[in-house]
Design a protein around this motif. Structure first.
Motif, PDB file in Angstrom:
ATOM      1  N   PHE A 286       0.834  -1.199   0.000  1.00  0.00           N
ATOM      2  CA  PHE A 286       0.000   0.000   0.000  1.00  0.00           C
ATOM      3  C   PHE A 286       0.871   1.251   0.000  1.00  0.00           C
ATOM      4  N   ARG A 287       1.930   1.237   0.793  1.00  0.00           N
ATOM      5  CA  ARG A 287       2.878   2.364   0.796  1.00  0.00           C
ATOM      6  C   ARG A 287       3.436   2.594  -0.602  1.00  0.00           C
ATOM      7  N   ASP A 288       3.836   1.515  -1.255  1.00  0.00           N
ATOM      8  CA  ASP A 288       4.409   1.645  -2.592  1.00  0.00           C
ATOM      9  C   ASP A 288       3.378   2.186  -3.579  1.00  0.00           C
ATOM     10  N   ARG A 289       2.143   1.786  -3.407  1.00  0.00           N
ATOM     11  CA  ARG A 289       1.072   2.279  -4.289  1.00  0.00           C
ATOM     12  C   ARG A 289       0.870   3.785  -4.098  1.00  0.00           C
ATOM     13  N   LEU A 290       0.849   4.257  -2.865  1.00  0.00           N
ATOM     14  CA  LEU A 290       0.714   5.690  -2.623  1.00  0.00           C
ATOM     15  C   LEU A 290       1.906   6.452  -3.197  1.00  0.00           C
ATOM     16  N   ASP A 291       3.092   5.877  -3.095  1.00  0.00           N
ATOM     17  CA  ASP A 291       4.272   6.507  -3.688  1.00  0.00           C
ATOM     18  C   ASP A 291       4.091   6.675  -5.194  1.00  0.00           C
ATOM     19  N   ARG A 292       3.617   5.634  -5.848  1.00  0.00           N
ATOM     20  CA  ARG A 292       3.431   5.713  -7.301  1.00  0.00           C
ATOM     21  C   ARG A 292       2.386   6.758  -7.677  1.00  0.00           C
ATOM     22  N   LEU A 293       1.374   6.909  -6.835  1.00  0.00           N
ATOM     23  CA  LEU A 293       0.313   7.875  -7.109  1.00  0.00           C
ATOM     24  C   LEU A 293       0.680   9.291  -6.690  1.00  0.00           C
ATOM     25  N   GLY A 294       1.773   9.429  -5.944  1.00  0.00           N
ATOM     26  CA  GLY A 294       2.166  10.741  -5.464  1.00  0.00           C
ATOM     27  C   GLY A 294       1.247  11.282  -4.383  1.00  0.00           C
ATOM     28  N   ILE A 295       0.655  10.384  -3.589  1.00  0.00           N
ATOM     29  CA  ILE A 295      -0.248  10.780  -2.508  1.00  0.00           C
ATOM     30  C   ILE A 295       0.534  10.806  -1.199  1.00  0.00           C
ATOM     31  N   PRO A 296       0.554  11.926  -0.493  1.00  0.00           N
ATOM     32  CA  PRO A 296       1.310  12.000   0.770  1.00  0.00           C
ATOM     33  C   PRO A 296       0.710  11.082   1.835  1.00  0.00           C
ATOM     34  N   TYR A 297       1.543  10.626   2.747  1.00  0.00           N
ATOM     35  CA  TYR A 297       1.103   9.759   3.832  1.00  0.00           C
ATOM     36  C   TYR A 297       2.154   9.787   4.923  1.00  0.00           C
ATOM     37  N   THR A 298       1.787   9.259   6.075  1.00  0.00           N
ATOM     38  CA  THR A 298       2.749   8.955   7.133  1.00  0.00           C
ATOM     39  C   THR A 298       2.589   7.476   7.459  1.00  0.00           C
ATOM     40  N   ALA A 299       3.681   6.746   7.439  1.00  0.00           N
ATOM     41  CA  ALA A 299       3.638   5.314   7.720  1.00  0.00           C
ATOM     42  C   ALA A 299       4.609   4.978   8.835  1.00  0.00           C
ATOM     43  N   ASP A 300       4.222   4.007   9.653  1.00  0.00           N
ATOM     44  CA  ASP A 300       5.103   3.495  10.702  1.00  0.00           C
ATOM     45  C   ASP A 300       5.124   1.980  10.566  1.00  0.00           C
ATOM     46  N   LEU A 301       5.967   1.496   9.686  1.00  0.00           N
ATOM     47  CA  LEU A 301       6.130   0.055   9.509  1.00  0.00           C
ATOM     48  C   LEU A 301       7.265  -0.367  10.434  1.00  0.00           C
ATOM     49  N   TYR A 302       6.872  -0.676  11.669  1.00  0.00           N
ATOM     50  CA  TYR A 302       7.813  -0.711  12.780  1.00  0.00           C
ATOM     51  C   TYR A 302       8.552  -2.024  12.943  1.00  0.00           C
ATOM     52  N   GLY A 303       8.425  -2.935  12.017  1.00  0.00           N
ATOM     53  CA  GLY A 303       9.207  -4.174  12.101  1.00  0.00           C
ATOM     54  C   GLY A 303       8.629  -5.129  13.121  1.00  0.00           C
ATOM     55  N   ASP A 304       9.283  -5.261  14.281  1.00  0.00           N
ATOM     56  CA  ASP A 304       8.825  -6.195  15.310  1.00  0.00           C
ATOM     57  C   ASP A 304       7.524  -5.709  15.922  1.00  0.00           C
ATOM     58  N   GLY A 305       6.575  -6.614  16.056  1.00  0.00           N
ATOM     59  CA  GLY A 305       5.297  -6.276  16.666  1.00  0.00           C
ATOM     60  C   GLY A 305       4.259  -7.318  16.342  1.00  0.00           C
ATOM     61  N   ARG A 306       3.545  -7.742  17.341  1.00  0.00           N
ATOM     62  CA  ARG A 306       2.498  -8.750  17.209  1.00  0.00           C
ATOM     63  C   ARG A 306       1.172  -8.069  16.876  1.00  0.00           C
ATOM     64  N   HIS A 307       0.217  -8.828  16.382  1.00  0.00           N
ATOM     65  CA  HIS A 307      -1.111  -8.309  16.073  1.00  0.00           C
ATOM     66  C   HIS A 307      -1.924  -8.278  17.364  1.00  0.00           C
ATOM     67  N   ASN A 308      -1.705  -7.224  18.147  1.00  0.00           N
ATOM     68  CA  ASN A 308      -2.375  -7.149  19.447  1.00  0.00           C
ATOM     69  C   ASN A 308      -2.355  -5.712  19.973  1.00  0.00           C
ATOM     70  N   TRP A 309      -3.064  -5.523  21.075  1.00  0.00           N
ATOM     71  CA  TRP A 309      -3.251  -4.181  21.616  1.00  0.00           C
ATOM     72  C   TRP A 309      -1.979  -3.503  22.120  1.00  0.00           C
ATOM     73  N   PRO A 310      -1.027  -4.193  22.705  1.00  0.00           N
ATOM     74  CA  PRO A 310       0.183  -3.469  23.111  1.00  0.00           C
ATOM     75  C   PRO A 310       0.811  -2.673  21.967  1.00  0.00           C
ATOM     76  N   ALA A 311       0.857  -3.270  20.781  1.00  0.00           N
ATOM     77  CA  ALA A 311       1.417  -2.559  19.622  1.00  0.00           C
ATOM     78  C   ALA A 311       0.527  -1.388  19.221  1.00  0.00           C
ATOM     79  N   TRP A 312      -0.786  -1.602  19.198  1.00  0.00           N
ATOM     80  CA  TRP A 312      -1.698  -0.552  18.739  1.00  0.00           C
ATOM     81  C   TRP A 312      -1.768   0.607  19.724  1.00  0.00           C
TER      82      TRP A 312
END
Length: 332
Positions: A286-312
């Motif tokens: 999705f980040r790469d798609r926004l880059d191609r479209l020239g749409i600004p965004y802020t992303a935090d692809l933080y690497g380590d992190g489980r799918h759970n509330w502590p991360a969120w």
């Protein structure tokens, strides 16, 4: 902090915890309530805190009454001509409208600003009007959220037309999808570990499996993969990304399949780790798609992190002031 670590299957991902009991009913609103254009109505209001109410909505789009939790700013008043900006907080799968309140300190976050916060029910509805094998009809979760809830909050609780949205897991996907399918609806939208490429290789099969485990008819939601690909495409954030132009966009996820700070210890085959890694790859695309479209965004692809509330929670507490600023919510 009342965070509770929860595993979840991909797109289910935020397991149902036990809810609390509410104090006796009391009204915060001067009746009668005004209806939405569809005829949706608020049929009950229960005060559960000084600035917190649960409302019950009789929704033609769903065919059943469902609830939403509404946090009102300290200076909110019924019967005034003033309006307040609003943030919608969407929950993940296998959860309900109390999810954000149970798992975070969202009441305390909200209390610092002059904004309304709305946490509507979404069940396991996938944040879409269901395809139902081409016949359409109920449940219409997108219609419920983007029309009925919005109109009811604006017509009965003095919400302005300045809105932001945040969601975790399936709610993150829903927030981005709604913003893209309804350009201009939100000033700012934030996804925490949402699936942002619905038709990624292997993802439709995982979506079908997840919804089967959730007790749904998995083919009724988007249709059959491949055969009804056109309908899947209409709900795919990656394909819809062009509709986000002009909206402030934030998204985050883990990418490595390894536990992050505050996450519980888990083996490598833990579904919360495997699921987050799969989600992370859709966020990268999705980040790469926004880059191609020239749409600004802020992303935090933080690497380590489980799918759970502590991360969120880590991410949500950091971006909350920015969400509030984007809708012009004043600090109280």
């Amino acid at each position: 902090m009342r965070s509770r670590s929860r595993a979840g299957l991909l797109l289910a991902l935020a397991a149902l915890a036990a809810g609390g009991t509410a104090p006796p009913a009391a009204t915060a609103h001067a009746a009668p309530f005004k209806a939405a254009d569809t005829g949706a109505r608020i049929v009950a209001e229960t005060r559960i805190g000084p600035n917190e109410v649960d409302i019950t909505i009789d929704s033609p789009s769903l065919g059943t009454p469902v609830k939403a939790r509404v946090l009102l700013p300290e200076d909110w008043q019924a019967g005034t001509g003033a309006t307040w900006p609003v943030l919608y907080a969407y929950h993940g799968g296998r959860d309900d409208y109390t999810s954000w309140a149970r798992n975070t300190d969202i009441e305390a976050w909200a209390a610092e600003y002059g904004a309304i916060v709305v946490m509507p029910e979404a069940a396991d509805g996938a944040y879409t009007d269901w395809y139902n094998y081409g016949f359409g009809g109920r449940p219409k979760w997108e219609t419920f959220h983007t029309q009925e809830v919005v109109q009811l909050i604006e017509r009965n609780y003095h919400a302005s037309g300045v809105r932001a949205a945040i969601g975790d897991s399936a709610g993150g996907q829903g927030a981005i999808t709604y913003a893209a399918r309804h350009p201009g609806m939100f000033t700012h939208v934030a996804s925490l570990s949402g699936v942002l490429w619905l038709r990624a290789p292997g993802m439709p099969s995982l979506v079908v499996l997840t919804n089967t485990i959730n007790g749904q008819d998995p083919m009724a939601i988007y249709g059959l993969p491949v055969l009804h690909d056109a309908n899947w495409k209409l709900r795919d954030p990656l394909e819809l990304a062009g509709g986000l132009r002009g909206t402030k966009v934030f998204f985050s996820s883990g990418t490595t399949g390894q536990p992050g700070p505050g996450d519980p210890e888990a083996p490598p085959w833990d579904i919360g780790l495997i699921g987050e890694q799969a989600v992370g790859q859709t966020n990268v695309a999705f980040r790469d798609r926004l880059d191609r479209l020239g749409i600004p965004y802020t992303a935090d692809l933080y690497g380590d992190g489980r799918h759970n509330w502590p991360a969120w929670i880590r991410v949500a507490t950091r971006i909350w002031p920015d969400l509030m600023a984007s809708i012009g919510a004043r600090k109280l």
